[in-house]
Design a protein around this motif. Sequence first.
Motif, mmCIF file in Angstrom:
data_model
loop_
_atom_site.group_PDB
_atom_site.id
_atom_site.type_symbol
_atom_site.label_atom_id
_atom_site.label_comp_id
_atom_site.label_asym_id
_atom_site.label_seq_id
_atom_site.Cartn_x
_atom_site.Cartn_y
_atom_site.Cartn_z
ATOM 1 N N PRO A 56 0.821 -1.219 0.000
ATOM 2 C CA PRO A 56 0.000 0.000 0.000
ATOM 3 C C PRO A 56 0.855 1.270 0.000
ATOM 4 C CG PRO A 56 -0.099 -1.092 2.153
ATOM 5 C CD PRO A 56 0.714 -1.975 1.260
ATOM 6 N N ASP A 57 2.050 1.212 0.588
ATOM 7 C CA ASP A 57 2.885 2.418 0.777
ATOM 8 C C ASP A 57 4.315 2.078 0.363
ATOM 9 O OD1 ASP A 57 4.662 4.318 1.861
ATOM 10 O OD2 ASP A 57 3.300 4.791 3.508
ATOM 11 N N LEU A 58 4.759 2.610 -0.769
ATOM 12 C CA LEU A 58 6.068 2.232 -1.315
ATOM 13 C C LEU A 58 7.212 2.611 -0.374
ATOM 14 C CD1 LEU A 58 7.364 0.922 -3.827
ATOM 15 C CD2 LEU A 58 7.850 3.241 -4.621
ATOM 16 N N ASP A 59 7.193 3.823 0.148
ATOM 17 C CA ASP A 59 8.307 4.266 0.994
ATOM 18 C C ASP A 59 8.408 3.422 2.264
ATOM 19 O OD1 ASP A 59 9.051 6.301 -0.795
ATOM 20 O OD2 ASP A 59 7.470 7.585 -0.019
ATOM 21 N N ALA A 60 7.268 3.098 2.850
ATOM 22 C CA ALA A 60 7.275 2.267 4.058
ATOM 23 C C ALA A 60 7.796 0.866 3.736
ATOM 24 C CB ALA A 60 5.866 2.179 4.645
ATOM 25 N N ALA A 61 7.432 0.340 2.575
ATOM 26 C CA ALA A 61 7.878 -1.009 2.196
ATOM 27 C C ALA A 61 9.379 -1.026 1.901
ATOM 28 C CB ALA A 61 7.090 -1.498 0.986
ATOM 29 N N ILE A 62 9.880 0.009 1.249
ATOM 30 C CA ILE A 62 11.328 0.106 0.990
ATOM 31 C C ILE A 62 12.082 0.101 2.321
ATOM 32 C CG2 ILE A 62 13.155 1.681 0.223
ATOM 33 C CD1 ILE A 62 11.250 2.552 -2.067
ATOM 34 N N GLU A 63 11.581 0.886 3.262
ATOM 35 C CA GLU A 63 12.239 0.976 4.565
ATOM 36 C C GLU A 63 12.185 -0.365 5.311
ATOM 37 O OE1 GLU A 63 14.286 2.779 5.918
ATOM 38 O OE2 GLU A 63 14.162 2.099 7.998
ATOM 39 N N PHE A 64 11.066 -1.054 5.202
ATOM 40 C CA PHE A 64 10.931 -2.377 5.844
ATOM 41 C C PHE A 64 11.982 -3.343 5.300
ATOM 42 C CE2 PHE A 64 9.388 -6.733 5.781
ATOM 43 C CZ PHE A 64 8.962 -6.925 7.093
ATOM 44 N N HIS A 65 12.109 -3.395 3.976
ATOM 45 C CA HIS A 65 13.057 -4.351 3.377
ATOM 46 C C HIS A 65 14.507 -3.956 3.630
ATOM 47 C CE1 HIS A 65 9.390 -5.816 1.452
ATOM 48 N NE2 HIS A 65 10.057 -6.922 1.243
ATOM 49 N N ARG A 66 14.756 -2.656 3.792
ATOM 50 C CA ARG A 66 16.110 -2.202 4.129
ATOM 51 C C ARG A 66 16.442 -2.578 5.582
ATOM 52 N NH1 ARG A 66 18.702 0.841 7.000
ATOM 53 N NH2 ARG A 66 16.856 1.751 7.970
ATOM 54 N N ALA A 67 15.520 -2.234 6.471
ATOM 55 C CA ALA A 67 15.786 -2.418 7.902
ATOM 56 C C ALA A 67 15.906 -3.885 8.283
ATOM 57 C CB ALA A 67 14.681 -1.739 8.712
ATOM 58 N N HIS A 68 15.058 -4.743 7.707
ATOM 59 C CA HIS A 68 15.029 -6.140 8.147
ATOM 60 C C HIS A 68 15.858 -7.074 7.285
ATOM 61 C CE1 HIS A 68 12.092 -5.195 11.179
ATOM 62 N NE2 HIS A 68 11.352 -4.576 10.264
ATOM 63 N N GLY A 103 18.145 -5.797 4.671
ATOM 64 C CA GLY A 103 19.336 -5.140 4.121
ATOM 65 C C GLY A 103 19.276 -4.908 2.623
ATOM 66 N N LEU A 104 18.094 -4.978 2.032
ATOM 67 C CA LEU A 104 17.984 -4.784 0.584
ATOM 68 C C LEU A 104 18.129 -3.310 0.225
ATOM 69 C CD1 LEU A 104 15.122 -7.268 -0.403
ATOM 70 C CD2 LEU A 104 17.581 -7.670 -0.199
ATOM 71 N N GLU A 105 18.718 -3.055 -0.943
ATOM 72 C CA GLU A 105 18.955 -1.690 -1.420
ATOM 73 C C GLU A 105 18.071 -1.378 -2.615
ATOM 74 O OE1 GLU A 105 23.009 -2.006 -2.602
ATOM 75 O OE2 GLU A 105 23.781 -1.792 -0.537
ATOM 76 N N VAL A 106 17.734 -0.114 -2.775
ATOM 77 C CA VAL A 106 16.956 0.309 -3.950
ATOM 78 C C VAL A 106 17.896 0.391 -5.151
ATOM 79 C CG1 VAL A 106 15.590 2.153 -4.985
ATOM 80 C CG2 VAL A 106 15.300 1.588 -2.559
#
Length: 144
Positions: A13-25, A27-30
């Motif tokens: 639903p929220d791209l920025d929140a999902a990017i942050e989730f995958h980074r924080a948990h 370690g994925l990068e955009v």
Amino acid sequence: FVTAIDHVGIAVPDLDAAIEFHRAHFGLEVAHEEVNEEQGVREAMLRAPGTAGTETQIQLLAPLREDSAIGKFLAKSGPGLQQLAYRVSDVDAAAAALREQGLRLLYEEAKRGTSNSRVNFVHPKDAGGVLVELVEPAKDGAPH
Ligand code: V0V
């Protein structure tokens, strides 16, 4: 004709929140971000750190409109896996071969996908309940 698993797409639903989730948990990068008006999505391709971007990526897909494919998917199924994308060298040939085998392709002609790739989709009802995308990367050599 499949040369790789290009990406796995997740509806969010929220791209920025999902990017942050995958980074924080995880370690994925955009690797790449864009808006695709025709598909009604704002999307990001994520990669594992240190990879060149030719490996399988995760595609986060957020809807621009409620009546888009992702908007409808979220309303019906909620956030989660939405598609599996196979990389192919020639999307038109791949689509023609699958049509010949009796599978329904969603588009008559391939459409523009991420980073000027050309894409088509197999109907999920003809692919074991999985929305299968066929991706022919752009010929300019940019991985994504
Ligand atoms: C719907 N169904 C799915 C599904 N979406 N099953 C598995 N995975 C999905 N993602 C099921 C649905 O539950 C119904 O099952 C049945 O298919 C028909 O669904 P519907 O509700 O009648 O149809 P819609 O209106 O939801 O449309 C579904 C399709 C639509 C697949 C036709 O989402 C579509 O055109 N998708 C292709 C484009 C797309 O996904 N764009 C966003 C990504 P029951 O209930 O009848 O059993 S853009 C992208 O990937 C880009 C830019 C890129 O990679 O480069």
